[in-house]
Design an enzyme around this catalytic site. Structure first.
Site, PDB file in Angstrom:
ATOM      1  N   GLU A 217      45.391  24.884  12.998  1.00  0.00           N
ATOM      2  CA  GLU A 217      46.129  25.140  11.755  1.00  0.00           C
ATOM      3  C   GLU A 217      45.078  25.392  10.690  1.00  0.00           C
ATOM      4  O   GLU A 217      44.387  24.476  10.264  1.00  0.00           O
ATOM      5  CB  GLU A 217      46.993  23.938  11.402  1.00  0.00           C
ATOM      6  CG  GLU A 217      48.073  23.669  12.431  1.00  0.00           C
ATOM      7  CD  GLU A 217      48.836  22.396  12.107  1.00  0.00           C
ATOM      8  OE1 GLU A 217      49.361  22.292  10.988  1.00  0.00           O
ATOM      9  OE2 GLU A 217      48.886  21.513  12.963  1.00  0.00           O
TER      10      GLU A 217
ATOM     11  N   CYS B 241      46.998  24.102   2.057  1.00  0.00           N
ATOM     12  CA  CYS B 241      46.812  25.314   2.879  1.00  0.00           C
ATOM     13  C   CYS B 241      47.857  26.362   2.515  1.00  0.00           C
ATOM     14  O   CYS B 241      47.559  27.542   2.422  1.00  0.00           O
ATOM     15  CB  CYS B 241      46.885  24.968   4.355  1.00  0.00           C
ATOM     16  SG  CYS B 241      48.392  24.131   4.838  1.00  0.00           S
TER      17      CYS B 241
END
Ligand code: NAD
Length: 472
Positions: free
Chosen positions: A238, A272
């Protein structure tokens, strides 16, 4: 942000390393600097603990529910330590702890589904699911607890054991979490290791690890994939994002401005899937810049432990330098700061504070647009037609999330459908349910986390093929 030889934290290897409070810039604690060789024993114990842990799904579910309760009960201590080392406002740390407990509880209730395949043959083929073995979970410093739980909760629920390595910038709350969980989980089912590089590199390449689940930057993600290739361990990555928010010409700017602002600035922009670029129609561009700049100028920036703080410091000196650098470059490229644009220093500002910044007139090729600023800085770019905005939104190497904002929801959804990313929101950004899949495309990731997909990401299919008759 690429890692350095010491994992970003300067200093020689002495058995412990310093942990800095980003609100003061001063060391306030130390954490064990474990040597890579120690991993052999840790992984071996995780492998031995695996046979008991995988054997009894009901006991596992009960243990994970007890783990969720234990995390909630330790909430105050965990949240304060998290704010101290990470910098975020205390209320956000409490929310992170709550999310950590919720994640454990959610996965405690999930079991993989056995499936019978019926293709007309006189055979019973059954697909069952088996755990993988010891899992390495490597996480960054922006949401140390929540992202750790996103890895260890599904891995444990699936019947694996876990070795968890937090970032050297934020090891303390994770160590406390590890001891809270050690009181309710069987021994060696979850082990927290802390230390500077090459601890993470060694963990990713360890031959006893069967799945490396990593959250962090794109360059480190590539290094992790290469390290895991040696043992052919499964890899879930990720990675970074550069999410665009596309505002359509029917958007009600005042109505969405608060939500849009916080979608970019929550956790000081260190998310993110924060909004990292805004595209506004030419006609509305000035109004959008003004609405966001007004909020950037009035938000209370301060130490996370101060009750009035809404925006804390940047987490570490290297990240602050990076934020300063991309902002200076944008200004040198012809951009203008409608708010902020500089560090915040002066009395009471010895920490890593940066003024919430709204940039306008930035050329599309400037690194603050093409890369990941990961800080409290947001460029607002004008566009002429929607095709141009969609092309720009899709025009970077990232593909984590994106959003479309407007009054006509059908039209907004049609535009959202054209975004090349893992999750697209309408009039929202970065809202995630525990039950939904989370997966970036392009440089933003490999594999799927979240919901049942996250559980299956920690399992392998095992097929039993049995004829209907003995002689069949
Ligand atoms: P980073 O890549 O520098 O570090 C992440 C982790 O990897 C840390 O624990 C670090 O110590 C470790 N590490 C460093 N070098 C390593 C190596 N060679 N091998 C193995 N591990 C190593 O990232 P960061 O600066 O801590 O975090 C910020 C990045 O994380 C941003 O790019 C952000 O977008 C990304 N992120 C992504 C998600 C997501 O879900 N997609 C979520 C949060 C953060």
């Amino acid at each position: 942000m690429p890692s350095t030889e010491t994992g970003g934290v300067p200093g020689r290897r002495t058995g412990r390393f310093p942990v800095v409070d980003p609100a003061t810039g001063e060391t306030f604690a130390e954490a064990p600097d474990q040597r890579p060789e120690e991993l052999d024993g840790v992984v071996d114990r995780a492998r031995r603990a695996w046979s008991g842990w995988r054997a009894d799904p009901a006991a596992r579910a009960a243990a994970l529910c007890a783990a969720a309760d234990a995390v909630a009960a330790a909430g105050d201590d965990l949240a304060r330590l998290l704010t101290r080392e990470q910098g975020k406002p205390l209320a956000e740390s409490h929310a992170e702890v709550a999310r950590t407990a919720a994640r454990l509880r959610y996965f405690a209730g999930l079991t993989p589904r056995t499936r019978r395949i019926d293709d007309g043959r006189p055979v019973r083929s059954e697909v069952r699911w088996r755990a993988l073995g010891p899992v390495a979970a490597i996480v960054p410093w922006n949401f140390p607890l929540q992202l750790a739980a996103a890895k260890f909760a599904p891995a444990l629920a699936a019947g694996n054991t876990v070795v968890l390595k937090p970032s050297p910038y934020t090891p303390l709350a994770t160590r406390l979490l590890g001891s809270v969980l050690a009181a309710v989980l069987p021994e060696d089912v979850l082990t927290v290791v802390t230390g500077r590089e090459p601890l993470g590199a060694r963990l990713a390449s360890h031959p006893g690890i069967r799945h490396v689940t990593f959250t962090g930057s794109v360059p480190t993600g590539r290094a992790v994939a290469e390290a895991a290739a040696g043992s052919l361990a499964r890899v879930t990555l990720e990675l970074g994002g550069n999410d665009a928010a596309v505002l359509l010409d029917d958007v009600d700017v005042e109505r969405v401005a608060d939500r849009l602002f916080w979608a970019a600035f929550r956790n000081c922009g260190q998310v993110c899937m924060a909004v990292k670029r805004v595209y506004a129609p030419v006609r509305l561009h000035a109004q959008v810049v003004e609405a966001l700049a007004e909020r950037a100028k009035s938000v209370t920036v301060g130490p996370g432990l101060d009750p009035g703080t809404l925006l804390g410091p940047v987490n570490n000196a290297a990240q602050l330098a990076r934020v300063e650098q991309v902002t200076a470059r944008a200004l040198a490229d012809g951009g203008r700061a409608a708010a902020g644009g500089h560090r915040l220093d002066g009395p009471g500002r010895a920490g890593y504070f940066f003024a919430p910044t709204i940039l306008t007139d930035v050329p599309p090729g400037s690194p603050v647009v093409t890369g990941e600023q990961f800080g409290p800085v947001l460029p607002v770019l004008p566009y002429r037609d929607v095709d141009e905005a969609v092309d720009a939104a899709n025009g970077t190497g990232f593909g984590l999330g994106g959003s479309v904002w407007g009054t006509d929801l059908d039209r907004a959804e049609a535009v959202a459908d054209r975004l090349d990313c893992g999750t697209a929101w309408i009039n929202h950004h970065a809202e995630l349910s525990l039950a939904q899949p989370f997966a970036g495309v392009k440089d933003s990731g490999v594999g799927v986390a979240g919901g049942p997909w996250g559980l299956y990401g920690n399992l392998r299919p095992f097929v039993v093929h049995r004829p209907e008759e003995v002689a069949g």
